[in-house]
Design a protein around this motif. Structure first.
Motif, PDB file in Angstrom:
ATOM      1  N   SER A   1     -10.244 -24.339  -6.251  1.00 39.29           N
ATOM      2  CA  SER A   1     -10.172 -22.881  -6.302  1.00 39.29           C
ATOM      3  C   SER A   1     -10.901 -22.264  -5.118  1.00 39.29           C
ATOM      4  CB  SER A   1     -10.770 -22.379  -7.618  1.00 39.29           C
ATOM      5  OG  SER A   1     -10.845 -20.973  -7.632  1.00 39.29           O
ATOM      6  N   ARG A   2     -12.046 -22.829  -4.750  1.00 33.90           N
ATOM      7  CA  ARG A   2     -12.795 -22.300  -3.604  1.00 33.90           C
ATOM      8  C   ARG A   2     -12.030 -22.517  -2.303  1.00 33.90           C
ATOM      9  NH1 ARG A   2     -16.635 -23.415   0.415  1.00 33.90           N
ATOM     10  NH2 ARG A   2     -16.164 -25.634   0.287  1.00 33.90           N
ATOM     11  N   ARG A   3     -11.355 -23.659  -2.214  1.00 31.49           N
ATOM     12  CA  ARG A   3     -10.588 -23.930  -1.003  1.00 31.49           C
ATOM     13  C   ARG A   3      -9.473 -22.900  -0.803  1.00 31.49           C
ATOM     14  NH1 ARG A   3      -9.477 -30.470  -1.093  1.00 31.49           N
ATOM     15  NH2 ARG A   3     -11.646 -31.145  -0.890  1.00 31.49           N
ATOM     16  N   GLY A   4      -8.896 -22.492  -1.916  1.00 30.26           N
ATOM     17  CA  GLY A   4      -7.771 -21.572  -1.800  1.00 30.26           C
ATOM     18  C   GLY A   4      -8.177 -20.121  -1.726  1.00 30.26           C
ATOM     19  N   GLY A   5      -9.470 -19.826  -1.899  1.00 33.07           N
ATOM     20  CA  GLY A   5      -9.908 -18.430  -1.893  1.00 33.07           C
ATOM     21  C   GLY A   5     -11.041 -18.209  -0.939  1.00 33.07           C
ATOM     22  N   SER A   6     -12.012 -17.405  -1.377  1.00 33.02           N
ATOM     23  CA  SER A   6     -13.142 -17.038  -0.522  1.00 33.02           C
ATOM     24  C   SER A   6     -14.171 -18.149  -0.483  1.00 33.02           C
ATOM     25  CB  SER A   6     -13.792 -15.748  -1.059  1.00 33.02           C
ATOM     26  OG  SER A   6     -14.982 -15.468  -0.342  1.00 33.02           O
ATOM     27  N   ASP A   7     -14.867 -18.267   0.648  1.00 33.17           N
ATOM     28  CA  ASP A   7     -15.946 -19.228   0.792  1.00 33.17           C
ATOM     29  C   ASP A   7     -17.282 -18.643   0.359  1.00 33.17           C
ATOM     30  OD1 ASP A   7     -14.227 -21.124   1.727  1.00 33.17           O
ATOM     31  OD2 ASP A   7     -14.582 -20.719   3.851  1.00 33.17           O
ATOM     32  N   ASP A   8     -17.277 -17.431  -0.132  1.00 33.17           N
ATOM     33  CA  ASP A   8     -18.507 -16.787  -0.568  1.00 33.17           C
ATOM     34  C   ASP A   8     -18.939 -17.378  -1.908  1.00 33.17           C
ATOM     35  OD1 ASP A   8     -20.649 -15.183  -1.041  1.00 33.17           O
ATOM     36  OD2 ASP A   8     -19.494 -13.350  -1.422  1.00 33.17           O
ATOM     37  N   GLU A   9     -20.024 -18.169  -1.900  1.00 40.17           N
ATOM     38  CA  GLU A   9     -20.457 -18.851  -3.118  1.00 40.17           C
ATOM     39  C   GLU A   9     -21.012 -17.870  -4.142  1.00 40.17           C
ATOM     40  OE1 GLU A   9     -23.154 -21.923  -2.007  1.00 40.17           O
ATOM     41  OE2 GLU A   9     -21.970 -22.500  -0.269  1.00 40.17           O
TER      42      GLU A   9
ATOM     43  N   ARG B   1     -18.888 -26.914   4.031  1.00 35.95           N
ATOM     44  CA  ARG B   1     -18.036 -26.535   5.155  1.00 35.95           C
ATOM     45  C   ARG B   1     -16.827 -27.457   5.110  1.00 35.95           C
ATOM     46  NH1 ARG B   1     -19.433 -26.653  11.684  1.00 35.95           N
ATOM     47  NH2 ARG B   1     -17.526 -25.570  12.361  1.00 35.95           N
ATOM     48  N   PRO B   2     -15.644 -26.935   4.856  1.00 35.32           N
ATOM     49  CA  PRO B   2     -14.468 -27.792   4.676  1.00 35.32           C
ATOM     50  C   PRO B   2     -14.249 -28.728   5.865  1.00 35.32           C
ATOM     51  CG  PRO B   2     -13.974 -25.524   4.070  1.00 35.32           C
ATOM     52  CD  PRO B   2     -15.326 -25.506   4.713  1.00 35.32           C
ATOM     53  N   VAL B   3     -13.703 -29.891   5.551  1.00 32.38           N
ATOM     54  CA  VAL B   3     -13.425 -30.876   6.596  1.00 32.38           C
ATOM     55  C   VAL B   3     -12.462 -30.299   7.627  1.00 32.38           C
ATOM     56  CG1 VAL B   3     -12.456 -33.173   7.038  1.00 32.38           C
ATOM     57  CG2 VAL B   3     -13.863 -32.778   5.004  1.00 32.38           C
ATOM     58  N   ALA B   4     -11.511 -29.496   7.168  1.00 34.75           N
ATOM     59  CA  ALA B   4     -10.547 -28.887   8.091  1.00 34.75           C
ATOM     60  C   ALA B   4     -11.212 -27.945   9.073  1.00 34.75           C
ATOM     61  CB  ALA B   4      -9.474 -28.138   7.300  1.00 34.75           C
ATOM     62  N   ALA B   5     -12.387 -27.441   8.702  1.00 27.38           N
ATOM     63  CA  ALA B   5     -13.112 -26.522   9.582  1.00 27.38           C
ATOM     64  C   ALA B   5     -14.206 -27.227  10.366  1.00 27.38           C
ATOM     65  CB  ALA B   5     -13.707 -25.382   8.766  1.00 27.38           C
ATOM     66  N   GLY B   6     -14.195 -28.561  10.351  1.00 25.95           N
ATOM     67  CA  GLY B   6     -15.190 -29.312  11.109  1.00 25.95           C
ATOM     68  C   GLY B   6     -16.319 -29.861  10.271  1.00 25.95           C
ATOM     69  N   GLY B   7     -16.258 -29.725   8.942  1.00 28.08           N
ATOM     70  CA  GLY B   7     -17.295 -30.265   8.073  1.00 28.08           C
ATOM     71  C   GLY B   7     -17.258 -31.780   8.019  1.00 28.08           C
ATOM     72  N   THR B   8     -18.397 -32.378   7.680  1.00 30.96           N
ATOM     73  CA  THR B   8     -18.512 -33.831   7.620  1.00 30.96           C
ATOM     74  C   THR B   8     -18.883 -34.280   6.212  1.00 30.96           C
ATOM     75  OG1 THR B   8     -20.881 -33.891   8.155  1.00 30.96           O
ATOM     76  CG2 THR B   8     -19.317 -33.794  10.011  1.00 30.96           C
ATOM     77  N   ASP B   9     -18.998 -35.594   6.047  1.00 28.65           N
ATOM     78  CA  ASP B   9     -19.409 -36.169   4.764  1.00 28.65           C
ATOM     79  C   ASP B   9     -20.920 -36.324   4.662  1.00 28.65           C
ATOM     80  OD1 ASP B   9     -16.874 -36.329   3.779  1.00 28.65           O
ATOM     81  OD2 ASP B   9     -16.574 -38.456   4.216  1.00 28.65           O
ATOM     82  N   HIS B  10     -21.679 -35.751   5.565  1.00 32.68           N
ATOM     83  CA  HIS B  10     -23.132 -35.893   5.506  1.00 32.68           C
ATOM     84  C   HIS B  10     -23.684 -35.192   4.261  1.00 32.68           C
ATOM     85  CE1 HIS B  10     -22.740 -37.101   9.771  1.00 32.68           C
ATOM     86  NE2 HIS B  10     -23.824 -37.804   9.510  1.00 32.68           N
ATOM     87  N   PRO B  11     -24.749 -35.734   3.685  1.00 30.76           N
ATOM     88  CA  PRO B  11     -25.248 -35.264   2.382  1.00 30.76           C
ATOM     89  C   PRO B  11     -25.496 -33.769   2.282  1.00 30.76           C
ATOM     90  CG  PRO B  11     -26.339 -37.301   2.996  1.00 30.76           C
ATOM     91  CD  PRO B  11     -25.518 -36.893   4.180  1.00 30.76           C
TER      92      PRO B  11
END
Length: 387
Positions: A179-187, A156-166
Protein backbone atom coordinates in the motif's frame (compact mmCIF):
# COMPACT_ATOMS: atom_id res chain seq x y z
CA UNK A 1 38.66 -0.14 10.73
CA UNK A 2 37.72 -0.11 14.45
CA UNK A 3 35.28 2.60 15.55
CA UNK A 4 34.49 4.34 18.81
CA UNK A 5 31.32 2.89 20.32
CA UNK A 6 29.45 2.99 23.63
CA UNK A 7 28.25 0.31 26.05
CA UNK A 8 25.03 1.05 27.90
CA UNK A 9 24.74 0.30 31.65
CA UNK A 10 21.86 -2.06 30.88
CA UNK A 11 24.33 -4.34 29.09
CA UNK A 12 25.64 -5.72 32.38
CA UNK A 13 22.14 -6.49 33.68
CA UNK A 14 20.94 -8.31 30.56
CA UNK A 15 19.84 -11.79 31.60
CA UNK A 16 20.49 -13.40 28.22
CA UNK A 17 24.07 -12.14 28.23
CA UNK A 18 24.45 -13.08 31.88
CA UNK A 19 24.24 -16.82 31.19
CA UNK A 20 26.77 -16.67 28.36
CA UNK A 21 30.52 -17.34 28.83
CA UNK A 22 32.55 -14.32 29.84
CA UNK A 23 34.62 -14.37 26.65
CA UNK A 24 31.42 -14.47 24.56
CA UNK A 25 30.20 -11.32 26.32
CA UNK A 26 33.56 -9.68 25.62
CA UNK A 27 33.30 -10.70 21.96
CA UNK A 28 29.82 -9.16 21.72
CA UNK A 29 31.24 -5.83 22.91
CA UNK A 30 34.05 -6.20 20.40
CA UNK A 31 31.54 -6.56 17.57
CA UNK A 32 30.42 -2.99 18.26
CA UNK A 33 33.93 -1.76 17.42
CA UNK A 34 34.45 -4.07 14.45
CA UNK A 35 31.09 -3.36 12.79
CA UNK A 36 30.53 -0.49 10.40
CA UNK A 37 27.75 2.06 10.92
CA UNK A 38 25.19 -0.44 9.61
CA UNK A 39 26.25 -3.06 12.17
CA UNK A 40 27.88 -5.31 9.54
CA UNK A 41 31.28 -6.93 10.01
CA UNK A 42 33.45 -9.74 8.66
CA UNK A 43 32.74 -13.00 10.46
CA UNK A 44 35.51 -15.58 10.26
CA UNK A 45 37.34 -17.08 13.27
CA UNK A 46 40.71 -15.98 11.93
CA UNK A 47 39.57 -12.36 11.52
CA UNK A 48 37.81 -12.23 14.90
CA UNK A 49 40.83 -13.78 16.60
CA UNK A 50 43.14 -11.17 15.05
CA UNK A 51 40.87 -8.26 15.96
CA UNK A 52 39.50 -9.15 19.41
CA UNK A 53 41.85 -11.76 20.91
CA UNK A 54 45.23 -10.97 19.37
CA UNK A 55 47.07 -11.31 22.71
CA UNK A 56 45.21 -14.39 23.99
CA UNK A 57 47.35 -17.41 23.15
CA UNK A 58 44.89 -19.76 24.86
CA UNK A 59 42.20 -18.89 22.32
CA UNK A 60 42.74 -20.39 18.88
CA UNK A 61 40.41 -20.25 15.86
CA UNK A 62 38.50 -23.29 17.16
CA UNK A 63 37.78 -21.68 20.54
CA UNK A 64 36.92 -18.36 18.88
CA UNK A 65 34.51 -20.18 16.56
CA UNK A 66 32.68 -21.56 19.62
CA UNK A 67 32.36 -18.05 21.06
CA UNK A 68 31.00 -16.83 17.73
CA UNK A 69 28.39 -19.60 17.80
CA UNK A 70 27.25 -18.42 21.23
CA UNK A 71 26.33 -15.05 19.70
CA UNK A 72 24.69 -16.50 16.59
CA UNK A 73 22.75 -19.21 18.43
CA UNK A 74 21.22 -16.66 20.79
CA UNK A 75 20.24 -14.37 17.90
CA UNK A 76 22.46 -11.47 18.94
CA UNK A 77 24.45 -11.71 15.72
CA UNK A 78 23.07 -12.86 12.37
CA UNK A 79 25.62 -14.62 10.09
CA UNK A 80 25.27 -14.62 6.32
CA UNK A 81 27.25 -14.91 3.11
CA UNK A 82 27.24 -11.70 1.12
CA UNK A 83 28.62 -10.06 -1.95
CA UNK A 84 29.93 -11.37 -5.23
CA UNK A 85 32.93 -12.88 -3.44
CA UNK A 86 30.62 -14.86 -1.11
CA UNK A 87 32.28 -13.52 2.02
CA UNK A 88 31.50 -14.73 5.53
CA UNK A 89 29.73 -11.72 7.04
CA UNK A 90 27.55 -10.99 10.07
CA UNK A 91 25.19 -8.32 11.31
CA UNK A 92 24.70 -7.19 14.91
CA UNK A 93 20.91 -7.50 14.96
CA UNK A 94 20.04 -4.66 17.35
CA UNK A 95 23.04 -2.50 16.48
CA UNK A 96 21.08 0.75 16.07
CA UNK A 97 19.43 0.13 19.45
CA UNK A 98 22.84 -0.25 21.10
CA UNK A 99 24.52 2.63 19.29
CA UNK A 100 23.59 6.20 18.40
CA UNK A 101 25.47 6.98 15.21
CA UNK A 102 26.45 10.59 14.59
CA UNK A 103 26.85 11.28 10.88
CA UNK A 104 26.69 7.63 9.76
CA UNK A 105 28.96 6.65 6.90
CA UNK A 106 27.80 4.61 3.94
CA UNK A 107 28.59 0.94 4.35
CA UNK A 108 31.15 -0.63 2.05
CA UNK A 109 30.21 -4.16 3.11
CA UNK A 110 27.43 -6.19 1.43
CA UNK A 111 24.17 -6.47 3.41
CA UNK A 112 22.09 -9.64 3.86
CA UNK A 113 19.67 -10.01 0.97
CA UNK A 114 16.01 -9.56 1.87
CA UNK A 115 15.15 -12.12 -0.82
CA UNK A 116 15.91 -14.83 1.75
CA UNK A 117 13.09 -15.61 4.18
CA UNK A 118 15.61 -16.12 7.01
CA UNK A 119 16.69 -12.50 6.62
CA UNK A 120 13.13 -11.20 6.61
CA UNK A 121 12.38 -13.13 9.78
CA UNK A 122 15.51 -11.74 11.42
CA UNK A 123 14.25 -8.20 10.77
CA UNK A 124 10.87 -9.18 12.20
CA UNK A 125 12.52 -10.35 15.42
CA UNK A 126 14.55 -7.15 15.53
CA UNK A 127 11.35 -5.09 15.23
CA UNK A 128 9.47 -7.21 17.76
CA UNK A 129 7.12 -8.68 15.13
CA UNK A 130 5.43 -5.30 14.92
CA UNK A 131 4.56 -3.71 11.58
CA UNK A 132 6.56 -0.49 11.39
CA UNK A 133 3.86 1.13 9.25
CA UNK A 134 0.54 0.39 10.93
CA UNK A 135 1.87 -0.57 14.37
CA UNK A 136 0.00 -3.90 14.43
CA UNK A 137 1.33 -7.34 15.27
CA UNK A 138 2.63 -9.58 12.47
CA UNK A 139 1.76 -13.32 12.49
CA UNK A 140 4.82 -15.39 13.36
CA UNK A 141 3.69 -18.27 11.17
CA UNK A 142 2.51 -18.10 7.58
CA UNK A 143 -1.24 -17.64 7.39
CA UNK A 144 -3.71 -18.25 4.59
CA UNK A 145 -4.37 -14.53 4.06
CA UNK A 146 -1.12 -13.47 2.39
CA UNK A 147 -1.88 -9.79 3.02
CA UNK A 148 -1.18 -10.37 6.71
CA UNK A 149 2.16 -12.16 6.27
CA UNK A 150 5.60 -10.70 6.87
CA UNK A 151 7.30 -8.45 4.33
CA UNK A 152 10.65 -6.65 4.41
CA UNK A 153 9.75 -3.08 3.53
CA UNK A 154 12.44 -0.74 2.17
CA UNK A 155 12.20 2.76 3.63
CA UNK A 156 13.76 4.11 0.46
CA UNK A 157 12.41 1.89 -2.33
CA UNK A 158 14.91 -0.15 -4.30
CA UNK A 159 13.60 1.47 -7.49
CA UNK A 160 14.63 4.83 -6.06
CA UNK A 161 18.15 3.69 -5.18
CA UNK A 162 17.45 2.05 -1.80
CA UNK A 163 19.55 -0.88 -0.62
CA UNK A 164 19.14 -3.93 1.61
CA UNK A 165 21.26 -2.39 4.37
CA UNK A 166 19.68 -2.71 7.84
CA UNK A 167 18.94 1.00 8.32
CA UNK A 168 16.79 0.91 5.17
CA UNK A 169 14.78 -2.23 6.02
CA UNK A 170 11.88 -2.68 8.40
CA UNK A 171 9.27 -5.33 9.10
CA UNK A 172 5.73 -4.78 7.82
CA UNK A 173 2.55 -6.56 6.85
CA UNK A 174 2.65 -7.38 3.18
CA UNK A 175 -0.49 -5.36 2.49
CA UNK A 176 0.94 -2.34 4.36
CA UNK A 177 4.19 -2.44 2.41
CA UNK A 178 2.46 -2.74 -0.95
CA UNK A 179 0.00 0.00 0.00
CA UNK A 180 2.85 2.40 0.80
CA UNK A 181 4.53 1.61 -2.50
CA UNK A 182 1.42 2.52 -4.40
CA UNK A 183 0.71 5.72 -2.47
CA UNK A 184 2.47 8.37 -0.43
CA UNK A 185 5.86 7.83 1.19
CA UNK A 186 4.80 9.96 4.14
CA UNK A 187 4.96 7.56 7.10
CA UNK A 188 3.20 9.89 9.53
CA UNK A 189 0.22 10.07 7.21
CA UNK A 190 0.07 6.33 6.59
CA UNK A 191 -3.48 4.99 6.65
CA UNK A 192 -3.87 1.26 7.43
CA UNK A 193 -5.28 -0.43 4.31
CA UNK A 194 -8.57 -2.29 4.22
CA UNK A 195 -6.64 -5.53 3.62
CA UNK A 196 -5.84 -5.67 7.35
CA UNK A 197 -9.41 -6.75 8.07
CA UNK A 198 -9.41 -10.08 9.90
CA UNK A 199 -5.86 -9.70 11.25
CA UNK A 200 -6.94 -10.98 14.68
CA UNK A 201 -8.11 -14.24 13.11
CA UNK A 202 -4.77 -14.56 11.34
CA UNK A 203 -2.87 -13.94 14.59
CA UNK A 204 -4.90 -16.58 16.43
CA UNK A 205 -4.45 -19.05 13.58
CA UNK A 206 -0.69 -18.46 13.60
CA UNK A 207 -0.50 -19.00 17.36
CA UNK A 208 -2.58 -22.17 17.31
CA UNK A 209 -0.66 -23.76 14.44
CA UNK A 210 2.64 -23.16 16.23
CA UNK A 211 1.49 -25.80 18.73
CA UNK A 212 -0.40 -28.20 16.48
CA UNK A 213 2.17 -28.61 13.70
CA UNK A 214 4.37 -31.66 13.47
CA UNK A 215 7.56 -31.99 15.50
CA UNK A 216 9.77 -31.25 12.51
CA UNK A 217 7.81 -28.13 11.61
CA UNK A 218 7.76 -26.92 15.21
CA UNK A 219 11.55 -26.79 15.22
CA UNK A 220 11.58 -24.65 12.07
CA UNK A 221 11.73 -20.85 12.18
CA UNK A 222 8.31 -19.51 12.99
CA UNK A 223 7.36 -17.63 9.80
CA UNK A 224 9.19 -20.10 7.58
CA UNK A 225 9.41 -23.67 6.27
CA UNK A 226 11.49 -26.38 7.98
CA UNK A 227 15.25 -25.78 7.93
CA UNK A 228 15.82 -28.95 5.92
CA UNK A 229 14.09 -27.41 2.91
CA UNK A 230 16.55 -24.63 2.11
CA UNK A 231 17.64 -25.60 -1.41
CA UNK A 232 21.24 -25.69 -0.22
CA UNK A 233 21.22 -22.05 0.87
CA UNK A 234 23.14 -22.62 4.11
CA UNK A 235 26.85 -22.35 4.71
CA UNK A 236 28.44 -25.01 6.90
CA UNK A 237 30.38 -22.37 8.81
CA UNK A 238 28.50 -20.83 11.73
CA UNK A 239 25.23 -21.92 10.07
CA UNK A 240 25.60 -18.90 7.78
CA UNK A 241 23.11 -17.98 5.10
CA UNK A 242 23.71 -17.30 1.46
CA UNK A 243 21.80 -14.67 -0.44
CA UNK A 244 18.32 -15.80 -1.43
CA UNK A 245 17.55 -15.65 -5.13
CA UNK A 246 13.79 -15.42 -5.23
CA UNK A 247 11.86 -12.25 -5.95
CA UNK A 248 9.76 -10.73 -3.24
CA UNK A 249 6.81 -10.31 -5.56
CA UNK A 250 6.80 -14.03 -6.39
CA UNK A 251 5.41 -15.86 -3.38
CA UNK A 252 6.27 -19.24 -4.87
CA UNK A 253 9.79 -18.26 -5.99
CA UNK A 254 13.04 -19.57 -4.59
CA UNK A 255 14.07 -17.90 -1.37
CA UNK A 256 10.46 -17.49 -0.18
CA UNK A 257 8.60 -19.66 2.29
CA UNK A 258 5.88 -21.85 0.78
CA UNK A 259 2.23 -21.16 1.34
CA UNK A 260 0.76 -22.95 4.36
CA UNK A 261 -0.39 -26.44 3.55
CA UNK A 262 -3.80 -27.69 4.48
CA UNK A 263 -3.57 -30.40 7.10
CA UNK A 264 -5.83 -33.35 6.46
CA UNK A 265 -4.69 -35.52 9.37
CA UNK A 266 -4.97 -35.16 13.10
CA UNK A 267 -2.78 -32.58 14.84
CA UNK A 268 0.53 -33.66 16.34
CA UNK A 269 -0.61 -32.48 19.77
CA UNK A 270 -3.58 -34.53 20.82
CA UNK A 271 -6.58 -32.42 21.64
CA UNK A 272 -8.79 -33.68 24.44
CA UNK A 273 -12.09 -32.44 25.76
CA UNK A 274 -10.34 -30.07 28.17
CA UNK A 275 -8.63 -26.84 27.25
CA UNK A 276 -5.15 -26.89 25.73
CA UNK A 277 -2.29 -27.08 28.21
CA UNK A 278 -0.84 -23.72 27.11
CA UNK A 279 -4.19 -22.04 27.91
CA UNK A 280 -4.40 -23.70 31.32
CA UNK A 281 -0.81 -22.80 32.19
CA UNK A 282 -1.38 -19.22 31.07
CA UNK A 283 -4.53 -18.90 33.19
CA UNK A 284 -2.81 -20.39 36.24
CA UNK A 285 0.17 -18.08 35.84
CA UNK A 286 -1.93 -14.92 35.44
CA UNK A 287 -4.16 -15.89 38.35
CA UNK A 288 -1.13 -16.05 40.62
CA UNK A 289 1.10 -13.27 39.30
CA UNK A 290 -0.96 -10.81 37.22
CA UNK A 291 -1.77 -8.53 40.15
CA UNK A 292 0.89 -5.85 40.50
CA UNK A 293 2.59 -6.81 37.23
CA UNK A 294 2.06 -5.84 33.60
CA UNK A 295 1.81 -9.34 32.14
CA UNK A 296 -0.17 -9.63 28.91
CA UNK A 297 -2.04 -12.82 28.15
CA UNK A 298 -1.05 -13.03 24.49
CA UNK A 299 2.65 -12.57 25.28
CA UNK A 300 2.64 -15.16 28.08
CA UNK A 301 0.69 -17.69 26.03
CA UNK A 302 2.98 -17.24 23.03
CA UNK A 303 6.09 -17.94 25.09
CA UNK A 304 4.49 -21.00 26.70
CA UNK A 305 3.19 -22.34 23.38
CA UNK A 306 6.58 -21.92 21.69
CA UNK A 307 8.32 -23.73 24.53
CA UNK A 308 5.85 -26.63 24.42
CA UNK A 309 6.19 -26.83 20.63
CA UNK A 310 9.92 -27.38 21.14
CA UNK A 311 9.25 -30.45 23.32
CA UNK A 312 9.97 -28.71 26.61
CA UNK A 313 8.86 -30.74 29.61
CA UNK A 314 5.67 -29.16 30.93
CA UNK A 315 6.68 -29.59 34.60
CA UNK A 316 10.04 -27.92 34.05
CA UNK A 317 8.35 -25.19 31.99
CA UNK A 318 5.92 -24.45 34.81
CA UNK A 319 8.78 -24.22 37.34
CA UNK A 320 10.57 -21.81 35.01
CA UNK A 321 7.65 -19.43 34.44
CA UNK A 322 6.79 -19.71 38.14
CA UNK A 323 10.32 -18.54 38.88
CA UNK A 324 9.78 -15.54 36.58
CA UNK A 325 6.48 -14.69 38.27
CA UNK A 326 7.96 -14.91 41.76
CA UNK A 327 10.68 -12.44 40.79
CA UNK A 328 8.29 -10.20 38.76
CA UNK A 329 10.39 -10.59 35.63
CA UNK A 330 8.89 -10.34 32.14
CA UNK A 331 7.94 -13.56 30.39
CA UNK A 332 9.96 -13.66 27.19
CA UNK A 333 11.96 -16.32 25.38
CA UNK A 334 15.18 -14.83 26.75
CA UNK A 335 14.10 -14.62 30.41
CA UNK A 336 12.67 -18.13 30.13
CA UNK A 337 16.07 -19.47 29.08
CA UNK A 338 17.58 -17.67 32.06
CA UNK A 339 15.03 -19.32 34.38
CA UNK A 340 15.76 -22.76 32.88
CA UNK A 341 19.47 -22.20 33.45
CA UNK A 342 18.85 -21.16 37.04
CA UNK A 343 16.69 -24.21 37.74
CA UNK A 344 19.11 -26.67 36.20
CA UNK A 345 22.07 -25.07 37.95
CA UNK A 346 20.44 -25.62 41.33
CA UNK A 347 19.58 -29.26 40.60
CA UNK A 348 22.28 -31.50 42.11
CA UNK A 349 22.43 -35.21 42.78
CA UNK A 350 22.99 -36.29 46.39
CA UNK A 351 25.03 -39.34 45.42
CA UNK A 352 27.69 -37.48 43.39
CA UNK A 353 31.21 -37.91 44.79
CA UNK A 354 33.47 -35.08 43.69
CA UNK A 355 36.94 -35.89 42.39
CA UNK A 356 40.06 -34.03 43.40
CA UNK A 357 39.72 -31.89 40.28
CA UNK A 358 36.22 -30.88 41.33
CA UNK A 359 34.57 -32.74 38.45
CA UNK A 360 31.92 -35.42 39.25
CA UNK A 361 32.15 -38.94 37.91
CA UNK A 362 29.89 -39.44 34.86
CA UNK A 363 27.07 -41.93 34.41
CA UNK A 364 26.81 -45.21 36.39
CA UNK A 365 30.28 -44.66 37.90
CA UNK A 366 28.70 -41.98 40.08
CA UNK A 367 26.45 -44.50 41.82
CA UNK A 368 29.31 -47.00 42.20
CA UNK A 369 31.52 -44.36 43.75
CA UNK A 370 28.71 -43.40 46.12
CA UNK A 371 28.27 -46.95 47.35
CA UNK A 372 32.07 -47.35 47.48
CA UNK A 373 32.33 -44.34 49.76
CA UNK A 374 29.65 -45.77 52.06
CA UNK A 375 31.42 -49.13 52.19
CA UNK A 376 34.75 -47.46 52.95
CA UNK A 377 33.22 -45.47 55.80
CA UNK A 378 31.66 -48.64 57.29
CA UNK A 379 34.97 -50.48 57.05
CA UNK A 380 36.72 -47.65 58.86
CA UNK A 381 34.04 -47.67 61.55
CA UNK A 382 34.42 -51.48 62.08
CA UNK A 383 38.20 -51.28 62.29
CA UNK A 384 38.03 -48.50 64.90
CA UNK A 385 35.40 -50.43 66.89
CA UNK A 386 37.47 -53.62 66.97
CA UNK A 387 40.57 -51.70 68.03
Amino acid sequence: MPRIRTVKPEFWEDELLGVMPRDARLLFIATFNMADDEGILRWTPAYIKAQAFMYDDDLGPKEVDQLMRCLTDTGLVFPFIGGVAKQQMAMVVNFRKHQRINRPQKSKLPPPSTNAWQVREMYARRDGWICQLCGGEIPRRLVANDDHNLMADHIRPVAAGGTDHPSNVRAAHRVCGLSRRGGSDDEEGFIPPAGLAGIEDSLNDSLNRSVNESVNDSHAPSNSPPRTDTNGEFSSMNHSLTEGKGKEGNREGKGNPPTPRQSSGSPAVAQTGERAIEDRMTDAFLERFARGNSYKRRQVRTVIADALANDTDSSELWRAIERLGETSKPVTANTLQFAFSDIRKNTQHNNVIALASGQPLPGPDTNLAGWGAVAASLATFDSEDSA
